[in-house]
Design a protein around this motif. Structure first.
Motif, mmCIF file in Angstrom:
data_model
loop_
_atom_site.group_PDB
_atom_site.id
_atom_site.type_symbol
_atom_site.label_atom_id
_atom_site.label_comp_id
_atom_site.label_asym_id
_atom_site.label_seq_id
_atom_site.Cartn_x
_atom_site.Cartn_y
_atom_site.Cartn_z
ATOM 1 N N LYS A 19 -39.301 0.580 -16.305
ATOM 2 C CA LYS A 19 -39.565 2.009 -16.164
ATOM 3 C C LYS A 19 -41.065 2.322 -16.236
ATOM 4 O O LYS A 19 -41.596 3.105 -15.436
ATOM 5 C CB LYS A 19 -38.818 2.751 -17.293
ATOM 6 N N VAL A 20 -41.730 1.703 -17.188
ATOM 7 C CA VAL A 20 -43.163 1.956 -17.349
ATOM 8 C C VAL A 20 -43.909 1.488 -16.104
ATOM 9 O O VAL A 20 -44.742 2.199 -15.545
ATOM 10 C CB VAL A 20 -43.719 1.256 -18.619
ATOM 11 N N THR A 21 -43.561 0.299 -15.645
ATOM 12 C CA THR A 21 -44.240 -0.239 -14.461
ATOM 13 C C THR A 21 -44.000 0.660 -13.247
ATOM 14 O O THR A 21 -44.925 0.971 -12.500
ATOM 15 C CB THR A 21 -43.754 -1.677 -14.183
ATOM 16 N N GLU A 22 -42.761 1.078 -13.091
ATOM 17 C CA GLU A 22 -42.452 1.961 -11.951
ATOM 18 C C GLU A 22 -43.223 3.277 -12.036
ATOM 19 O O GLU A 22 -43.720 3.786 -11.037
ATOM 20 C CB GLU A 22 -40.945 2.245 -11.881
ATOM 21 N N SER A 23 -43.304 3.814 -13.228
ATOM 22 C CA SER A 23 -44.030 5.090 -13.387
ATOM 23 C C SER A 23 -45.507 4.922 -13.090
ATOM 24 O O SER A 23 -46.151 5.811 -12.542
ATOM 25 C CB SER A 23 -43.871 5.630 -14.807
ATOM 26 N N MET A 24 -46.063 3.779 -13.444
ATOM 27 C CA MET A 24 -47.479 3.525 -13.151
ATOM 28 C C MET A 24 -47.673 3.436 -11.645
ATOM 29 O O MET A 24 -48.630 3.976 -11.096
ATOM 30 C CB MET A 24 -47.933 2.195 -13.766
ATOM 31 N N GLU A 25 -46.777 2.739 -11.003
ATOM 32 C CA GLU A 25 -46.911 2.531 -9.565
ATOM 33 C C GLU A 25 -46.631 3.813 -8.786
ATOM 34 O O GLU A 25 -47.122 4.004 -7.694
ATOM 35 C CB GLU A 25 -45.974 1.416 -9.083
ATOM 36 N N ASP A 26 -45.814 4.679 -9.355
ATOM 37 C CA ASP A 26 -45.473 5.933 -8.682
ATOM 38 C C ASP A 26 -46.530 6.976 -9.025
ATOM 39 O O ASP A 26 -46.315 7.850 -9.875
ATOM 40 C CB ASP A 26 -44.075 6.390 -9.120
ATOM 41 N N PHE A 67 -47.940 8.770 -15.944
ATOM 42 C CA PHE A 67 -48.037 8.246 -17.314
ATOM 43 C C PHE A 67 -47.092 8.925 -18.275
ATOM 44 O O PHE A 67 -46.633 8.333 -19.232
ATOM 45 C CB PHE A 67 -49.462 8.414 -17.846
ATOM 46 N N ASN A 68 -46.835 10.207 -18.035
ATOM 47 C CA ASN A 68 -45.976 10.913 -18.985
ATOM 48 C C ASN A 68 -44.587 10.298 -19.051
ATOM 49 O O ASN A 68 -44.040 10.113 -20.132
ATOM 50 C CB ASN A 68 -45.932 12.411 -18.672
ATOM 51 N N THR A 69 -44.034 9.913 -17.910
ATOM 52 C CA THR A 69 -42.708 9.293 -17.957
ATOM 53 C C THR A 69 -42.801 7.879 -18.533
ATOM 54 O O THR A 69 -41.886 7.429 -19.230
ATOM 55 C CB THR A 69 -42.035 9.258 -16.569
ATOM 56 N N ALA A 70 -43.917 7.210 -18.271
ATOM 57 C CA ALA A 70 -44.099 5.875 -18.842
ATOM 58 C C ALA A 70 -44.102 5.954 -20.373
ATOM 59 O O ALA A 70 -43.413 5.191 -21.053
ATOM 60 C CB ALA A 70 -45.413 5.267 -18.347
ATOM 61 N N ILE A 71 -44.858 6.915 -20.886
ATOM 62 C CA ILE A 71 -44.962 7.045 -22.347
ATOM 63 C C ILE A 71 -43.618 7.452 -22.945
ATOM 64 O O ILE A 71 -43.198 6.944 -23.994
ATOM 65 C CB ILE A 71 -46.081 8.042 -22.714
ATOM 66 N N ALA A 72 -42.911 8.334 -22.250
ATOM 67 C CA ALA A 72 -41.589 8.743 -22.747
ATOM 68 C C ALA A 72 -40.670 7.532 -22.864
ATOM 69 O O ALA A 72 -39.900 7.403 -23.833
ATOM 70 C CB ALA A 72 -40.983 9.797 -21.815
#
Ligand code: ANZ
Ligand code: ZN
Length: 858
Positions: free
Chosen positions: A706-713, A717-722
């Motif tokens: 999830k974190v990787t996908e959020s970074m790439e999208d 960052f907010n979804t990555a941190i969540a």
């Protein structure tokens, strides 16, 4: 357990990073691909603000993330350090602009360092330093040789408060972009860069940027360049051979022309004034109005009859020639054929001065009457009163009439650009000296290359009334580089946007003292892979840089066509402002008491959430946040509260929330660090795990994904941190059930290791501290970004629906490998199912493994 002492931890790691030079980047790394990440460089005002914190935190996360993903990352910083505030400080407080600027740089540098950004400080540049502005001058002379820099007398935007001219891009709604003062026109001789030569390429280049730049920025640039297709038509001045060309995009209306308007600056107007002196005053007044409001749709249109007439070539009609404020000299030909029935500005003008109306386009069904018109008819229709073109649809008539005009030799089809050449001279001290010299014999001569840089003199006076450079005789009086005779140095300096148009290139080779930068080095880095900055630069900095990039390419200095491959425009930082409408005062949040009333008059204060700014007293000082909560919390707050491109609302509670989260991470690592099996890393076999371990490993791998996908999208960052927060919750649940017996755990090691890596781009200081506490070696920055292991993501339980006659009656979570018979039994024994099957005949049971059991009854 050790306490989370952020300020100790942060300075400890900042020192370590600096000493070990971990952010130093080589121009080439055999094993890593280059990745250039850049944030717009700051103006050294002396204090960082929340906008900086946000911009640079976003960039820092990306830089660290890309590094951990195996790239050789260039992440530089510098100072956009020429400009008015330094000079104003000199005028007001008598301080040397150079001293003022360099001190500000030092203090801002300290503040930036406190935020732990991963800059390669060895590449730092400051545009006010000789080793930078020398190259502005060098480039200027090269462009002069190629005819891309020229000097011209023209009406230019003048700001009385900044006491300098402004480029068109720097006038917003008729006001100075810097100080907000009304801008007016002055007839001056000025230096220009020929950006119009690149208008077409700048438009064309948008195709390459589409999808990688925000649509809005591309649209703004497109609009600014303003390409329009039209026709140039020559009207003859009555009883003369003089042609007065007009530019029109609506040649379909040419039979409806009832007058012509010249811009007050039109060369023909000077001739007219010689004969008709009465109108001089009116014309001069129009010239003084600012251009932007002159052409605004709803502004007052004024004009004066010139006493002359022109002949419309298509019907030989004689129409009066006017001079009007709504026509600009620097667009088209500076003359307009006016069609009041079909153009709103012409309509307003014609009504005001009682000029004739003639309808040439009529709606297909309806009819319009010119005596009853209250506004121009600007919709489509059929041509009337237009000779042989009557009956044509007006859109088709455009090309037909244009062809006809070309054939008859009355004019030609053309394209026009709204974009004007970039006016770069400024009558100010604190900028790059223009390296031109005026010789009595040789005219304009460029300073010789070996004499560059032309240095700013220090024997100048800052009086606030004129260009300080004029006060230095030593600077002004020079000998001609060509003939050695008496000559005078140009005292204008360059627009500071020249400095920022190529700084991203200089970072790649910042210490080169013989050329601006080595081609091979620049080509290895540029275009910048990811650029980050504010949308306010859409038509200034971002357009100028694209132009400069192409100029430098054409000088043979680099190979690419565009400077910035991808652009992210971060949203503004907003905060609540407290305004008393009666006292016209903005209060600081700290001054406002319970009840939100004005302290002076008692009125209810107006509270508005808006862009943080000095004038609204609603800024929050990042230095306070860092002192109270630490840099990691400040970073985390700005990154978590909103995705980068959206507005970020300041909120004390979320800041405290970010701090609490970091403490939670701190505790889970430190309180259980003895369970981290730090010895040899052992492969974890998914098949041998118990349920709790499996669950945690699954959560971990889901989080990595999830974190990787959020970074790439688009760096969400907010979804990555969540996602990381969820993982931490799961770790707390796990630890409660597991760690009653003190044993070392591979699982725990794995989870801690990955957790720390995942948080590190956002909160790098605490990450390195936890890394060390848990027993790992080195810096997290030098670790590899984790990849989620699919093995742990396989769902081993599924939800199966139980239906009776196709209707859902119950469901159950079952192991994936459960047998058909077993599943069938489960369904038949469900109480909820039984309610519908008891006493009925079961005809059939259909089992679809992992999905449904459907029981057919009668
Ligand atoms: C006659 C006409 C009839 C026009 C009509 C418009 C509507 P864009 O599209 O922005 O390129 N124009 C030309 N030169 C001008 C100048 N220097 N200052 C102010 N206005 C100028 O605009 C082109 C149109 O703007 C031209 O087409 C001209 O007015 C006006 F029903 O010509 B038109
Ligand atoms: Zn000379």
């Amino acid at each position: 357990m050790k306490e989370y002492k952020f300020s100790e931890i942060e300075s400890k790691w900042q020192k370590e990073w600096e000493e070990q030079k971990i952010f130093k980047t080589e121009n080439k790394d055999e094993n890593r691909e280059n990745y250039y990440l850049l944030e717009m460089f700051p103006y050294p005002s002396g204090k960082i603000h929340m906008g900086h914190v946000r911009n640079y935190s976003i960039g820092d996360v990306i830089a660290r993330y890309k590094k951990m993903n195996g790239y050789n990352v260039l992440h530089p910083i510098g100072w956009d350090s020429f400009g008015l505030p330094a000079e104003n400080a000199a005028i007001q407080n008598g301080v040397d602009p150079k001293k003022w600027t360099l001190e500000n740089i030092e203090s801002m540098k300290k503040q930036l360092k406190k935020l732990g950004f991963s800059y390669d400080w060895d590449r730092e540049i400051a545009t006010c330093k000789e080793d930078y502005y020398k190259w502005n001058q060098w480039i200027f002379t090269k462009l002069y040789e190629k005819g891309l820099v020229y000097k011209k007398k023209s009406y230019v935007n003048w700001c009385d408060s900044c006491k300098t001219v402004l480029a068109n891009e720097q006038v917003e709604d008729g006001k100075c972009w810097r100080c907000g003062n009304e801008v007016h026109q002055k007839d001056l001789e000025q230096w220009f860069f020929k950006i119009t030569d690149y208008a077409e390429e700048l438009l064309e280049g948008h195709k390459e940027l589409k999808g990688n730049w925000p649509d809005k920025v591309i649209a703004m640039q497109k609009n600014w360049i303003g390409k329009s297709y039209g026709t140039e038509v020559n009207f003859k001045l009555e009883n003369s051979d003089i042609d007065v060309p007009v530019f029109t995009t609506r040649v379909d209306t040419i039979f409806g022309v009832t007058y012509m308007v010249l811009a007050p600056e039109h060369p023909l107007v000077e001739e007219i004034l010689k004969e008709n002196k009465d109108i001089k005053e009116k014309v001069y007044k129009m010239r003084n109005e600012d251009k932007i409001s002159r052409t605004a749709e709803n502004s007052e249109k004024t004009g004066v009859f010139s006493g002359k007439y022109v002949i419309n070539p298509v019907n030989n009609e004689k129409v009066p020639l006017w001079i009007g404020n709504y026509v600009l000299m620097d667009y088209g030909t500076g003359a307009v054929m006016a069609v009041p029935t079909h153009d709103e500005r012409d309509f307003q003008f014609a009504k005001k001065y009682n000029l004739k109306l003639k309808i040439v386009i009529t709606p297909e069904e309806d009819e319009i009457n010119k005596d009853e018109m209250t506004e121009a008819y600007i919709k489509k229709g059929i041509l009337i009163n237009s000779g042989e073109f009557n009956g044509l649809k007006n859109r088709e008539a455009i090309s037909k009439i244009a062809d006809y005009i070309e054939k008859k030799g009355y004019g030609k089809k053309t394209t026009n650009y709204r974009l004007k050449d970039w006016l770069i001279s400024r009558q100010r001290y604190w900028g790059t000296p223009i390296p031109a010299i005026y010789c009595e014999k040789c005219g304009v001569v460029m300073e010789k290359e070996e004499n560059l840089p032309v240095r700013l003199p220090s024997d100048v006076e800052f009086t606030g009334t004129g260009n300080p450079l004029e006060t230095s005789n030593e600077y002004k009086n020079v000998v001609c580089p060509k003939c050695g005779g008496k000559a005078r140095r140009e005292t204008d300096t360059m627009d500071t946007f020249v400095d920022s148009s190529w700084y991203y290139l200089r970072y790649t080779d910042s210490k080169n003292s013989s050329i601006p930068f080595e081609k091979e080095i620049v080509d290895g880095w540029v275009p910048v892979d990811q650029y980050i900055g504010g949308i306010e630069h859409a038509v200034m900095h971002l357009l100028y840089s694209r132009f400069f990039h192409k100029l430098l390419r054409d000088l043979g200095l680099l190979s690419s066509d565009e400077p910035f491959k991808k652009l992210l425009t971060q949203g503004m930082v907003l905060g609540p402002s407290y305004h008393c409408p009666d006292c016209k005062k903005y209060y600081y949040a700290s001054e406002v008491e319970e009840g939100n009333r004005c302290k002076t008059c008692g009125k209810d204060l107006k509270i508005k959430v808006e862009k943080m700014s000095k004038s609204k007293n609603n800024g929050v000082d990042p230095n306070h946040i860092i002192a109270e909560y630490g840099a990691d919390t400040a970073r985390l707050f700005t990154l978590f509260a909103a995705p980068p491109e959206k507005e970020l609302e300041w909120n004390e509670k979320s800041l405290a929330g970010a701090f609490r989260f970091l403490n939670r991470v701190w505790r889970i690592v430190l309180e259980n660090k003895e369970h981290v099996n730090i010895g040899n890393k052992i492969e974890i076999d998914v098949k041998k795990l118990n349920k709790d371990d499996k669950n945690l490993m699954k959560k971990l791998n889901q989080t990595i994904k999830k974190v990787t996908e959020s970074m790439e999208d688009n760096f969400h960052f907010n979804t990555a941190i969540a996602a990381i927060m969820e993982l931490v919750n799961e770790m707390y649940l796990y630890k409660n059930s597991i760690f009653d017996n003190k044993k070392e755990s591979n699982i725990w090691r794995e989870v801690i290791e990955k957790l720390v890596i995942l948080v590190s781009p956002f909160v790098p200081h605490i990450a390195d501290e936890l890394w060390e506490e848990a027993g790992f070696k080195g810096f997290v920055y030098e670790e590899k970004w984790p990849i989620s292991n699919e093995e742990f993501l396989v769902e081993d339980e599924v939800n199966v629906a139980f239906q009776v006659n196709g209707k859902l009656r119950d469901a159950a979570t079952v192991a994936k490998e459960i047998g058909r018979e077993e599943l069938k039994e489960l369904a038949l024994n469900s109480d909820k199912v039984k309610k519908y099957t008891d006493g009925k005949n079961i005809l059939k049971v259909i089992v679809v493994p992992n999905k449904i059991v459907n029981i057919v009854v009668k």
